[in-house]
Design a protein around this motif. Structure first.
Motif, mmCIF file in Angstrom:
data_model
loop_
_atom_site.group_PDB
_atom_site.id
_atom_site.type_symbol
_atom_site.label_atom_id
_atom_site.label_comp_id
_atom_site.label_asym_id
_atom_site.label_seq_id
_atom_site.Cartn_x
_atom_site.Cartn_y
_atom_site.Cartn_z
ATOM 1 N N ARG A 42 2.950 21.686 -5.901
ATOM 2 C CA ARG A 42 1.967 21.150 -4.947
ATOM 3 C C ARG A 42 0.604 21.188 -5.622
ATOM 4 O O ARG A 42 0.259 22.160 -6.292
ATOM 5 C CB ARG A 42 1.904 22.002 -3.688
ATOM 6 C CG ARG A 42 3.232 22.131 -2.980
ATOM 7 C CD ARG A 42 3.037 22.434 -1.523
ATOM 8 N NE ARG A 42 2.449 21.299 -0.833
ATOM 9 C CZ ARG A 42 1.549 21.404 0.133
ATOM 10 N NH1 ARG A 42 1.095 22.580 0.493
ATOM 11 N NH2 ARG A 42 1.067 20.332 0.719
ATOM 12 N N TYR A 92 -2.077 12.892 3.069
ATOM 13 C CA TYR A 92 -3.151 13.126 2.103
ATOM 14 C C TYR A 92 -4.309 12.123 2.242
ATOM 15 O O TYR A 92 -4.964 11.796 1.262
ATOM 16 C CB TYR A 92 -2.576 13.152 0.677
ATOM 17 C CG TYR A 92 -1.571 14.268 0.510
ATOM 18 C CD1 TYR A 92 -2.004 15.594 0.461
ATOM 19 C CD2 TYR A 92 -0.206 14.020 0.459
ATOM 20 C CE1 TYR A 92 -1.094 16.634 0.353
ATOM 21 C CE2 TYR A 92 0.712 15.052 0.352
ATOM 22 C CZ TYR A 92 0.268 16.358 0.301
ATOM 23 O OH TYR A 92 1.161 17.395 0.207
ATOM 24 N N LEU A 148 8.387 14.477 -3.414
ATOM 25 C CA LEU A 148 8.381 13.546 -4.554
ATOM 26 C C LEU A 148 9.538 13.800 -5.514
ATOM 27 O O LEU A 148 10.054 12.856 -6.110
ATOM 28 C CB LEU A 148 7.037 13.623 -5.283
ATOM 29 C CG LEU A 148 5.862 12.949 -4.558
ATOM 30 C CD1 LEU A 148 4.603 13.019 -5.398
ATOM 31 C CD2 LEU A 148 6.174 11.497 -4.231
HETATM 32 P P1 ADP Z 1 4.416 18.045 -0.498
HETATM 33 O O1 ADP Z 1 3.778 16.824 0.098
HETATM 34 O O2 ADP Z 1 5.443 18.656 0.366
HETATM 35 O O3 ADP Z 1 3.437 19.017 -1.020
HETATM 36 P P2 ADP Z 1 5.398 16.222 -2.538
HETATM 37 O O4 ADP Z 1 6.430 16.450 -3.571
HETATM 38 O O5 ADP Z 1 5.619 15.132 -1.569
HETATM 39 O O6 ADP Z 1 5.242 17.613 -1.791
HETATM 40 O O7 ADP Z 1 4.031 15.993 -3.253
HETATM 41 C C1 ADP Z 1 3.589 16.836 -4.302
HETATM 42 C C2 ADP Z 1 2.084 16.841 -4.393
HETATM 43 O O8 ADP Z 1 1.615 15.577 -4.777
HETATM 44 C C3 ADP Z 1 1.427 17.159 -3.069
HETATM 45 O O9 ADP Z 1 1.171 18.528 -2.971
HETATM 46 C C4 ADP Z 1 0.139 16.348 -3.120
HETATM 47 O O10 ADP Z 1 -0.910 17.142 -3.591
HETATM 48 C C5 ADP Z 1 0.415 15.259 -4.120
HETATM 49 N N1 ADP Z 1 0.549 13.957 -3.435
HETATM 50 C C6 ADP Z 1 1.688 13.324 -3.105
HETATM 51 N N2 ADP Z 1 1.448 12.128 -2.518
HETATM 52 C C7 ADP Z 1 0.110 11.990 -2.493
HETATM 53 C C8 ADP Z 1 -0.776 10.972 -2.010
HETATM 54 N N3 ADP Z 1 -0.318 9.848 -1.443
HETATM 55 N N4 ADP Z 1 -2.090 11.191 -2.137
HETATM 56 C C9 ADP Z 1 -2.574 12.309 -2.701
HETATM 57 N N5 ADP Z 1 -1.799 13.297 -3.168
HETATM 58 C C10 ADP Z 1 -0.476 13.161 -3.068
#
Ligand code: ADP
Length: 422
Positions: A370, A328, A386
């Motif tokens: 997401r 990201y 997450l």
């Molecule tokens: P994924 O990355 O597979 O979509 P995650 O559960 O890891 O699923 O993350 C959920 C959402 O949180 C992501 O779709 C993203 O939009 C947001 N996200 C997670 N980490 C970050 C980050 N470091 N910076 C910006 N957005 C993030």
């Protein structure tokens, strides 16, 4: 399953207990009502005794019926009829005055004769009547020269006492029924829900296993192809292998989540010094960052960091956060810092990426969630990373914190309790 049976057992015993307690209260209530009734009857008997002991309208009319004197110039039957009703009304009035409101009958008799008088209405089951005899004194027995008894009769009084207690019994039965109804409803929906979770997990497990088999075949096929391949085709094959690896990772993640939720796997926490591990993870990630030409820096506390951890899961969690930081951010500058504060270890991963809005921050830990602009940036994912990290941190008795500002960057911190070296 065992716990479920215990809960249902406790519930059934509690409801039965409640019914027994209510039944005991009811018995006590009935006894008290009987004692009270007997007291009222004593007062009624006193009233009747006093009124019939002297000559008055009532006692005179009763005397006419008893002695069959024809004072009124009326037939015997008519006099009897009139005094029957008069006495009945008098007793009824005395009952009402003393707070008794139930059907009754009476008979007036002397020991050695048949009834002189009886109530206009009488009960059919003579045998089971409850009787209260009152011996009449004064005017009437003196007139006929015999002891005279007025017997008050009642049918089964329990019905009457119960009707008096209705204000207590009915609501308590209603409340118990309501409790049973609500608990059954809660249990039903709870077990329905846990059924749904189990079926979903079974489905995820089956599906992921099904996906792994073809993936294994693709991996094998690319290996065979790699053996006699021209130089210019190599990047294509390496791309296929890279993507296969990625897909395998995602499948493992889904599988792990499913297993974690159904508590099938054994999650064992062991004492370990995190410092060397963190250094190793940093080295590994540095290599990935170097390939992608992104910046990565690590700052790990100089002292030993002992924690109780399940290392493979904790490693996955840290890598998920590093992966997100990389995914990201457009030109990633990632910073991993680990330091001890009080009795905690804080591992924070900071990036200079697109950030997360305040509104979205509440949802990012949900399974399959997401952020929509995540897709906008053409970043692929399943919204599982997450939620997995959060579950793992929870199992390490830790917490997770996210600070983020849109278009500036995100900092995710895992805070775990530290333990002693031995
Ligand atoms: P994924 O990355 O597979 O979509 P995650 O559960 O890891 O699923 O993350 C959920 C959402 O949180 C992501 O779709 C993203 O939009 C947001 N996200 C997670 N980490 C970050 C980050 N470091 N910076 C910006 N957005 C993030």
């Amino acid at each position: 399953m065992k716990r479920r049976r215990i809960y249902i057992g406790i519930f059934i015993i509690s409801v039965l207990g409640l019914f027994i307690v209510q039944y005991q209260y009811l018995k006590i209530g009935l006894n008290l009502a009987k004692v009270q009734f007997d007291r009222k009857i004593v007062r009624v008997a006193e009233d009747i005794k006093v009124d019939l002991s002297t000559e008055n309208q009532l006692s005179f009319l009763v005397a006419q019926a008893v002695t069959k004197d024809n004072y009124f110039n009326l037939s015997d039957d008519k006099v009897k009829d009139a005094s029957q009703h008069f006495l009945n009304d008098f007793i009824k009035e005395s009952f009402i005055k003393n707070g008794i409101d139930t059907d009754f009958s009476y008979r007036l008799y002397a020991r050695d004769t048949l009834d002189y008088l009886h109530s206009p209405h009488s009960f059919s089951n003579e045998e089971e009547l409850i009787r209260y005899p009152i011996s009449i004194e004064g005017y009437l027995p003196e007139l006929i020269q015999k002891p005279l008894i007025l017997e008050l009769q009642f049918e089964d009084l329990n019905g009457y006492f119960l009707s008096q207690l209705n204000g207590l019994t009915l609501p308590s039965i209603l409340f118990i029924v309501a409790i049973i109804f609500v608990v059954i409803w809660i249990l039903k929906s709870f077990y329905w829900q846990s059924n749904v979770i189990t079926t979903t997990n079974n489905f995820i497990n089956n599906l992921t296993h099904e996906l792994k088999t073809p993936l294994f075949s693709i991996g094998l096929a690319t290996k065979i192809l790699e053996e006699d391949m021209q130089e210019n085709q190599k990047p294509v094959i390496s791309m296929i292998r890279q993507q296969v690896e990625r897909l395998k990772k995602h499948i493992d993640l889904v599988l792990e989540l499913g297993n974690l939720e159904s508590r099938k796997n054994l999650f064992e926490l062991n004492k370990v010094d995190l410092r060397p591990l963190l250094i190793k993870w940093c080295e590994n990630f540095k290599m990935i960052a170097a390939v992608e030409e992104s910046k990565f820096q690590c700052d790990i506390a100089e002292e030993e960091i002992w924690v109780k951890a399940e290392i493979s899961h904790l490693e996955n969690a840290v890598f998920n956060l590093l992966d997100n930081a990389r995914k990201y951010s457009e030109t990633p500058e990632i910073y991993l810092k680990a330091w001890k504060r009080e009795k905690k270890i804080i591992i924070s991963i900071k990036d200079n990426g697109i950030g997360i809005s305040k509104k979205e921050k509440e949802h990012i830990f949900k399974k399959y969630y997401r952020v929509s602009n995540g897709n906008l940036h053409k970043v692929k994912g399943y919204g599982l990373g997450l939620s997995y990290v959060k579950e793992i941190v929870k199992r390490h008795k830790g917490t997770i914190k996210v600070e983020s500002e849109e278009n500036i960057g995100t900092e995710v911190s895992i805070i775990l309790p530290v333990t002693h070296a031995n």
